[in-house]
Write a protein that holds these residues in place. Structure first.
Motif, mmCIF file in Angstrom:
data_model
loop_
_atom_site.group_PDB
_atom_site.id
_atom_site.type_symbol
_atom_site.label_atom_id
_atom_site.label_comp_id
_atom_site.label_asym_id
_atom_site.label_seq_id
_atom_site.Cartn_x
_atom_site.Cartn_y
_atom_site.Cartn_z
ATOM 1 N N LEU C 241 0.808 -1.214 0.000
ATOM 2 C CA LEU C 241 0.000 0.000 0.000
ATOM 3 C C LEU C 241 0.843 1.268 0.000
ATOM 4 C CD1 LEU C 241 -3.034 0.824 0.236
ATOM 5 C CD2 LEU C 241 -2.580 1.165 2.642
ATOM 6 N N ALA C 242 1.806 1.315 0.912
ATOM 7 C CA ALA C 242 2.568 2.560 1.102
ATOM 8 C C ALA C 242 3.251 2.988 -0.188
ATOM 9 C CB ALA C 242 3.595 2.371 2.205
ATOM 10 N N SER C 243 3.902 2.048 -0.853
ATOM 11 C CA SER C 243 4.635 2.423 -2.065
ATOM 12 C C SER C 243 3.673 2.796 -3.173
ATOM 13 C CB SER C 243 5.539 1.274 -2.506
ATOM 14 O OG SER C 243 4.746 0.240 -3.026
ATOM 15 N N ASN C 244 2.499 2.154 -3.176
ATOM 16 C CA ASN C 244 1.522 2.492 -4.205
ATOM 17 C C ASN C 244 0.962 3.886 -4.007
ATOM 18 O OD1 ASN C 244 1.379 0.441 -6.076
ATOM 19 N ND2 ASN C 244 0.292 -0.880 -4.629
ATOM 20 N N VAL C 245 0.677 4.227 -2.741
ATOM 21 C CA VAL C 245 0.161 5.561 -2.461
ATOM 22 C C VAL C 245 1.215 6.586 -2.831
ATOM 23 C CG1 VAL C 245 -0.537 7.132 -0.636
ATOM 24 C CG2 VAL C 245 -1.458 4.830 -0.699
ATOM 25 N N LEU C 246 2.449 6.302 -2.461
ATOM 26 C CA LEU C 246 3.543 7.212 -2.805
ATOM 27 C C LEU C 246 3.634 7.364 -4.314
ATOM 28 C CD1 LEU C 246 5.877 8.788 -1.435
ATOM 29 C CD2 LEU C 246 7.347 6.886 -2.111
ATOM 30 N N ASN C 247 3.453 6.249 -5.006
ATOM 31 C CA ASN C 247 3.519 6.281 -6.457
ATOM 32 C C ASN C 247 2.422 7.165 -7.039
ATOM 33 O OD1 ASN C 247 4.136 5.547 -9.144
ATOM 34 N ND2 ASN C 247 2.466 4.060 -9.076
ATOM 35 N N SER C 248 1.220 7.091 -6.476
ATOM 36 C CA SER C 248 0.150 7.909 -7.062
ATOM 37 C C SER C 248 0.374 9.389 -6.794
ATOM 38 C CB SER C 248 -1.230 7.472 -6.570
ATOM 39 O OG SER C 248 -1.162 6.729 -5.412
ATOM 40 N N PHE C 249 1.216 9.701 -5.806
ATOM 41 C CA PHE C 249 1.504 11.114 -5.581
ATOM 42 C C PHE C 249 2.733 11.586 -6.351
ATOM 43 C CE2 PHE C 249 -1.451 10.833 -2.113
ATOM 44 C CZ PHE C 249 -1.970 12.109 -2.054
ATOM 45 N N SER C 250 3.563 10.655 -6.787
ATOM 46 C CA SER C 250 4.856 11.106 -7.315
ATOM 47 C C SER C 250 5.206 10.576 -8.690
ATOM 48 C CB SER C 250 5.965 10.693 -6.338
ATOM 49 O OG SER C 250 6.032 9.290 -6.306
#
Lengths: 91, 68, 498
Positions: C241-250
């Protein structure tokens, strides 16, 4: 009948006259205007960028013709694509 | 000469900031009610434009798929 | 020298250039709505892929202009490759040249005004040829041309001609569509209307875009819309989850949520500043007791100053890239080239990012992290935008038709004067307020645009700022027209029930 068609009210002659009087009026003000709008014609205002507000000489086209030509151009590109795809499939 | 030029160079922004901040203080700012009204009006126009534009964009996807 | 004028060259081309006719009679409200929508949709249809490029070319083109392209509606790998850039550049060139008296033109004369206008059109055409040729010359399309391998194959001149014809022709059509707007067939100014349309479309597409694209150089695929992508990531991979959320922001290859929030905040801020104004009390000299206010907006010059600043920046970037490629082709020593620019390909998004060199300092950074990492670039970039736009606002407030002198002239014609001032001092009073308003407004907008850029908005904040403040101009004209003639419009009757 013929006289009225030769000289329609508000026709070319009066338009030319209007042009020249407007030009004279503009010339009488000795300071050169910095933009078309401050010269009393349309054009860019403080917030709007308007470029083509004068009727210049050139190849006269109707706006509808422009729209249709643009559509035509788009279609020609689409047709090129389709053509390429079809020929690409068979070779 | 150089010092003079430098002085002038710093003077312009300082003066500008003074004038500008005075102007902004004097400005009539929209109150909350007015602000929300404008946001709604502009927002509706903006989103409508966006949806129409996006619809055209969506039409492009099958076209792209078909022709390229 | 004095006998020669730039306009005389234009005269030579006069019979060749297409000129949209003026309407014979008053265009009705309905007709204007139809023309606006039709030209808008046509403009958007320019996002058709160029014939001659591979499918999904926008991910294969190595793109050195990704920083600024969203502002000018330059759509990668489509007919709108040049977007509004030629016409905007030509407009600023001519209007500034006339306003600063760099060219010899008497705009008081109708004949000169006509030549001046034709000159703008001619320049816009010529510029689109120059950009198109430059893009092709610099090998911009090479990695996406169908069936062409840059290393082993010989130069694909046939494709080059096809691409050149397509993008330059479409650019000419865009100029003519703008002319349709400006001649009064549609609402507002063509350039600003298209910019607004582009921004609005992008805004919706980037948030809710449902189409799915493959990620370059990997076997994954992602949704275009930042929000859709975000929710998709949430539901599918709970463990990462964490890396995916980060991905959607960056993520950089497709719109991310940071860019979306930057855009949203910029829009809200612009709407706020748009309504800041100083109200000068005015009274009629003819009718006693007629008191009113004359608002002077903080954003006196609207979006034009930032548009100008970014026009300069992107032209610097484009011509810089052309020079860079030329230097490389002529085998100049790599030291000189690296002084000018040094590009690095980001294999994930296929963006050619600058890493050092002269051009590097005039680009925005891709993320907040990069902003903090290179403070010199941040400062140089920000101050360039601010200085350019403030300078332009100052000049523009004098030379557009709404200078203090022009307004006091209209005041006099309409029998209006500022309360408590004599007639003569009106110009002086306005002259004290207007330039300050224009420059501070431009400064604020520039600061907004830059802060969006520094947060990693990649020109999207700026494009939102420009789009929204242009929207105000267009909407104003629309509402005015609507109130005057909207009563008997077919559209109003049709939509009356809504």
């Amino acid at each position: 009948m013929s006289s009225s068609s030769a000289q329609a009210p508000g026709g070319l002659r009066s338009a030319v006259k209007r042009k020249t009087t407007a030009d004279k009026k503009a010339q009488s003000g000795n300071a050169l205007p910095l933009s078309t709008r401050s010269a009393g014609a349309g054009g860019s205002s403080s917030t709007m960028m308007k470029l083509f507000t004068e009727e210049a000489q050139g190849l006269r086209v109707d706006p509808l013709v422009v729209l249709f030509l643009a559509v035509g151009f788009i279609f020609s590109v689409i047709i090129l694509h389709v053509f390429a795809k079809i020929t690409g499939k068979f070779t | 000469m150089a010092a003079e030029g430098l002085e002038k160079l710093t003077e312009i922004p300082v003066e500008f900031f003074k004038d500008g901040s005075a102007f902004i203080k004097k400005c009539q700012k929209p109150d909350q009610k007015e602000y929300f009204k404008i946001i709604r009006a502009v927002g509706v126009g903006f989103i409508m434009m966006g949806v129409v534009g996006y619809a055209v964009k969506l039409v492009h996807i099958p076209i792209r798929y078909l022709i390229v | 020298m004095s006998g020669f004028r730039l306009l005389d060259i234009v005269k030579f081309f006069l019979p060749l250039l297409p000129e949209v006719e003026f309407p014979d009679e008053q265009i009705s409200f309905d007709e204007r709505v139809v023309f606006t929508i039709a030209s808008g949709i046509l403009f958007l249809f320019g996002q058709l892929p160029i014939y001659g490029l591979v499918a999904n070319a926008q991910f294969k083109i190595e793109d050195p202009f990704f920083n600024f392209r969203s502002i000018f509606a330059m759509e990668k790998g489509t007919l709108l490759e040049l977007g509004l850039l030629p016409v905007i550049t030509s407009a600023f060139l001519w209007q500034l040249a006339a306003g600063l008296r760099l060219i010899n033109v008497n705009l008081g004369l109708r004949s000169d005004r006509e030549l001046y206008q034709t000159g703008q059109k001619l320049t816009s055409f010529v510029l689109s040829f120059v950009y198109a040729a430059g893009f092709i010359y610099s090998g911009y399309f090479d990695s996406a041309i169908r069936g062409y391998d840059p290393i082993s194959d010989s130069t694909p001149y046939g494709w080059y001609v096809f691409i050149f014809v397509q993008i330059s022709t479409w650019s000419i059509f865009v100029t003519l569509l703008i002319e349709i707007f400006d001649k009064g067939y549609a609402f507002g100014s063509g350039i600003l209307c298209f910019l607004t349309l582009q921004t609005a479309t992008r805004f919706i597409a980037e948030f809710l875009g449902i189409e799915i694209y493959p990620v370059a150089n990997s076997n994954k695929s992602e949704s275009y819309g930042a929000f859709i992508n975000f929710t998709r990531n949430l539901s599918f991979n709970l463990n990462s989850l964490a890396s995916n959320v980060l991905n959607s922001f960056s993520r950089l290859n497709l719109p991310n949520l940071t860019q979306f929030y930057v855009t949203l905040l910029s829009i809200l801020a612009v709407i706020y500043f748009q309504n800041c104004r100083i109200e000068l009390p005015i009274r009629s000299t003819k009718v006693r007791g007629m008191n009113n206010v004359y608002p002077i907006r903080l954003l006196y010059t609207g979006a034009l100053p930032i548009l100008f600043a970014y026009t300069i920046l992107i032209n610097l970037q484009i011509f810089g890239y052309f020079v860079y490629v030329t230097l490389q082709n002529t085998k100049t020593s790599s030291f000189i080239i690296s002084l000018l620019a040094k590009f690095k390909l980001d294999s994930y998004s296929n963006n050619l990012g600058l890493t050092s060199g002269f051009l590097y300092y005039f680009t925005n950074s891709t993320s907040l992290f990069n902003t903090l990492l290179s403070p010199i670039r941040t400062v140089v970039y920000a101050s360039t935008v601010i200085v350019l736009s403030s300078w332009f606002a100052d000049k523009w407030s004098y030379m557009s038709g709404s200078a203090p002198k022009d307004i006091s002239k209209t005041f006099k014609e309409q029998g209006i004067s500022i309360s408590g001032k004599r007639d003569i001092s009106i110009t002086k009073e306005l002259g004290r307020v207007i330039p300050v308003a224009a420059v501070s407004g431009a400064f604020i907008l520039a600061a907004l645009a830059i802060s969006g850029d520094l947060l990693g908005g990649l020109g999207k904040g700026a494009s939102a700022v420009i789009g929204v403040s242009s929207a105000f101009g267009v909407l104003e004209e629309f509402m005015m027209e609507y109130q005057q003639t909207g009563g008997n419009s077919q559209f109003t009757q049709a939509f009356g029930g809504l």
